[in-house]
Design a protein around this motif. Structure first.
Motif, PDB file in Angstrom:
ATOM      1  N   THR A   1     -53.301  18.123 -32.150  1.00  0.00           N
ATOM      2  CA  THR A   1     -54.138  18.157 -30.950  1.00  0.00           C
ATOM      3  C   THR A   1     -55.330  17.233 -31.139  1.00  0.00           C
ATOM      4  O   THR A   1     -55.963  17.241 -32.199  1.00  0.00           O
ATOM      5  CB  THR A   1     -54.634  19.588 -30.674  1.00  0.00           C
ATOM      6  OG1 THR A   1     -53.515  20.464 -30.549  1.00  0.00           O
ATOM      7  CG2 THR A   1     -55.441  19.633 -29.384  1.00  0.00           C
TER       8      THR A   1
ATOM      9  N   GLU B   1     -55.570  17.235 -19.661  1.00  0.00           N
ATOM     10  CA  GLU B   1     -54.648  16.708 -20.651  1.00  0.00           C
ATOM     11  C   GLU B   1     -53.969  15.462 -20.097  1.00  0.00           C
ATOM     12  O   GLU B   1     -53.638  15.394 -18.905  1.00  0.00           O
ATOM     13  CB  GLU B   1     -53.609  17.786 -20.969  1.00  0.00           C
ATOM     14  CG  GLU B   1     -52.627  17.466 -22.079  1.00  0.00           C
ATOM     15  CD  GLU B   1     -51.672  18.644 -22.287  1.00  0.00           C
ATOM     16  OE1 GLU B   1     -51.380  18.964 -23.453  1.00  0.00           O
ATOM     17  OE2 GLU B   1     -51.229  19.248 -21.272  1.00  0.00           O
TER      18      GLU B   1
ATOM     19  N   GLY C   1     -51.104  17.639 -25.724  1.00  0.00           N
ATOM     20  CA  GLY C   1     -52.035  17.813 -26.835  1.00  0.00           C
ATOM     21  C   GLY C   1     -53.097  16.748 -26.949  1.00  0.00           C
ATOM     22  O   GLY C   1     -53.958  16.831 -27.824  1.00  0.00           O
TER      23      GLY C   1
ATOM     24  N   ILE D   1     -56.767  25.277 -25.814  1.00  0.00           N
ATOM     25  CA  ILE D   1     -56.163  25.068 -27.135  1.00  0.00           C
ATOM     26  C   ILE D   1     -56.057  26.386 -27.887  1.00  0.00           C
ATOM     27  O   ILE D   1     -55.029  26.699 -28.507  1.00  0.00           O
ATOM     28  CB  ILE D   1     -56.983  24.044 -27.937  1.00  0.00           C
ATOM     29  CG1 ILE D   1     -56.891  22.660 -27.277  1.00  0.00           C
ATOM     30  CG2 ILE D   1     -56.515  23.979 -29.393  1.00  0.00           C
ATOM     31  CD1 ILE D   1     -57.891  21.654 -27.819  1.00  0.00           C
TER      32      ILE D   1
END
Length: 491
Positions: A222, A446, A451, A479
């Motif tokens: 991530t 995102e 990620g 997350i």
């Protein structure tokens, strides 16, 4: 310190408000995750601008600007205004919803209050009679609650947050990231670790993100990119390399106004900062006030080697001045075929630097009379400049349409704050607010790469401390939730 192939659960690029509050929230919600934070500038205590007004009087173009980069980002030495509103400061609400965005900004405010910001005032335009006064004079006062920390209290809050984070986050200061590599986990044996622990259905879409620096590389499943406005050119190159779509944004051009504090005291004592918008009669352009600093100072700002102007104010009474300053900005949106809005703003700022060796200052009376200001004329005025700038003629720098709008706005403000259009009112130029190209993101902030998140002012979505901080909290929550979901599924 050199390193090679460091592995983290989460990599954060940029220690501005977005990156800081993302790291803080990850520590609260998922302390098991290892976090590496990469920052171009220095730790907070080592951020020092060499300009002292005596030996060094103007920008010497340091390799990394301590005003713009380092822990706290460009907001570290700002006046610490957190505007809790959807009316300005970014378009985060378009992704998260208005109610959620306000909730996040209020949460950030609670963090600040618990970490050194207690005792500061929360101002509000709600129910203010100034809204009526503005409407009666062709102006619009935008709604907001404003928490003013001041440059000094803002610094204290950042010190507290760093003390909380330093033993849990692996900070890499003075380590600019050169590029980001996105490696599909299914295609690369070197990336296989990135998919470890993921459900089988997610392994095919998993990526490992490797960041490259002069000191070495690091990788994580991530990655949060939060580089702020000063990283606009770098962000464009990253999006180009990774084929992430962007859309053209805007640039704000204008001047910083400095005048005696009593002229705006009836507004600043009740509202602190008043966001006022005016639509010009000649071109119907929108001119707005920005970053109002009661009893504050005017300062230099360095963006990509270009010296522009900004303003600060302080909570400490001993640091207050007799002046108030604020920006007057005109937003320019560009359409096809022109794409480089930041380049346009930079070219105007460079012209100011070329003519004035940096920032130019001019009396409003001199501008109206079509003559340049001189040292003597400014010294004879009633406003003592708080920034050492070169007296000159802003009409040789700022495009006529923009300057005409600014002049119109000054006369409009004079109707609600008599004295604004006084001969000795000082105008510093140029002030430029650069905005990143708006990155294509989903409602989790995102990118098309699972990620890989882009937040804060670097994403083009936020334009303020409060919105950038809120975006960091939101992504960290996403997350953490995904991490706990993976753990539950693995069990």
């Amino acid at each position: 310190m050199e390193f090679e192939d460091r592995k983290y659960d989460v990599i954060i690029i940029g220690a501005g408000p977005g990156g800081i509050y993302a790291a803080y929230e990850l520590l609260q919600k998922a302390p098991e995750l290892s976090v590496g934070l990469f920052e171009e500038g220095s730790p907070l205590e080592k951020r020092h601008c060499p300009i002292d007004g005596k030996k060094i009087k103007s920008c010497i173009h340091c390799k990394t600007c301590s005003i713009m980069n380092g822990f706290g980002g460009a907001g570290a030495f700002s006046d610490g205004k957190y505007n809790i509103t959807n009316d300005f400061g970014g378009t985060l609400y378009e992704y998260l919803g208005r109610e959620k965005t306000i909730e996040l900004m209020e949460y950030v405010d609670s963090i600040n209050m618990a970490n050194g910001g207690q005792g500061t005032h929360l101002y509000s335009t709600a129910g203010s009679h100034f809204k009526t006064l503005c409407m009666q004079n062709g102006l619009q006062l935008l709604d907001a609650s404003v928490r003013h920390l001041g440059t000094d209290k803002n610094y204290v809050v950042l010190e507290h947050l760093y003390a909380i984070l330093k033993d849990h986050v692996d900070f890499h200061f003075n380590t600019p990231v050169e590029r980001i590599e996105a490696i599909p986990a299914e295609d690369s044996s070197s990336a296989s670790d990135a998919a470890e622990g993921l459900p089988e259905k997610d392994r095919a879409s998993a990526y490992i993100y490797r960041v490259h620096t002069e000191k070495g590389t690091a990788a994580a499943k991530t990655c949060i990119v939060s580089v702020g406005r000063s990283g606009s050119k770098w962000m464009e190159s990253v999006c180009k390399d990774l084929n992430i779509e962007t859309s053209s944004n805007r640039v704000d051009l204008g001047v910083r106004v400095e005048l005696p504090a009593p002229i705006f005291e009836h507004l600043t004592s009740e509202l602190y900062e008043s966001k006022i918008v005016y639509r010009t009669k000649k071109f119907e352009d929108r001119v707005r006030t920005f970053c109002m600093n009661p009893n504050g100072i005017v300062v230099n700002e360095n963006t990509n080697g270009i010296v522009t102007v900004n303003g600060h104010s302080f909570e400490d009474p001993a640091k207050k001045t007799d002046n108030t300053n604020f920006a007057l900005l005109v937003s320019k949106h560009f359409s096809e075929p022109f794409h480089d809005s930041n380049g346009y703003g930079e070219s105007i700022a460079r012209l100011s630097n070329m003519l004035g060796g940096g920032v130019i200052v001019q009396r409003f009376g001199d501008l109206e009379r079509g003559r340049r200001s001189t040292v003597k004329r400014i010294e004879e005025g009633i406003v003592r400049p708080t920034l050492k700038a070169t007296p000159g003629d802003l009409s040789l720098v700022i495009p006529k349409r923009i300057l005409d709008g600014i002049i119109e706005m000054i006369y409009a403000l004079d109707r609600i704050a008599p004295g604004t259009a006084g001969d000795d009112t000082l105008l510093y130029g140029v002030e430029v607010k650069f905005y990143n190209m708006e990155v294509q993101l989903n409602n989790r902030l995102e990118t098309v790469y699972p990620g890989l998140f882009m937040i804060g002012d670097g994403s083009g979505v936020t334009h303020s401390l409060s919105h950038a901080s809120a975006s960091g909290v939101f992504v960290a929550d996403e997350i953490a939730e995904a991490f706990h979901g993976e753990g539950a599924e693995a069990e």
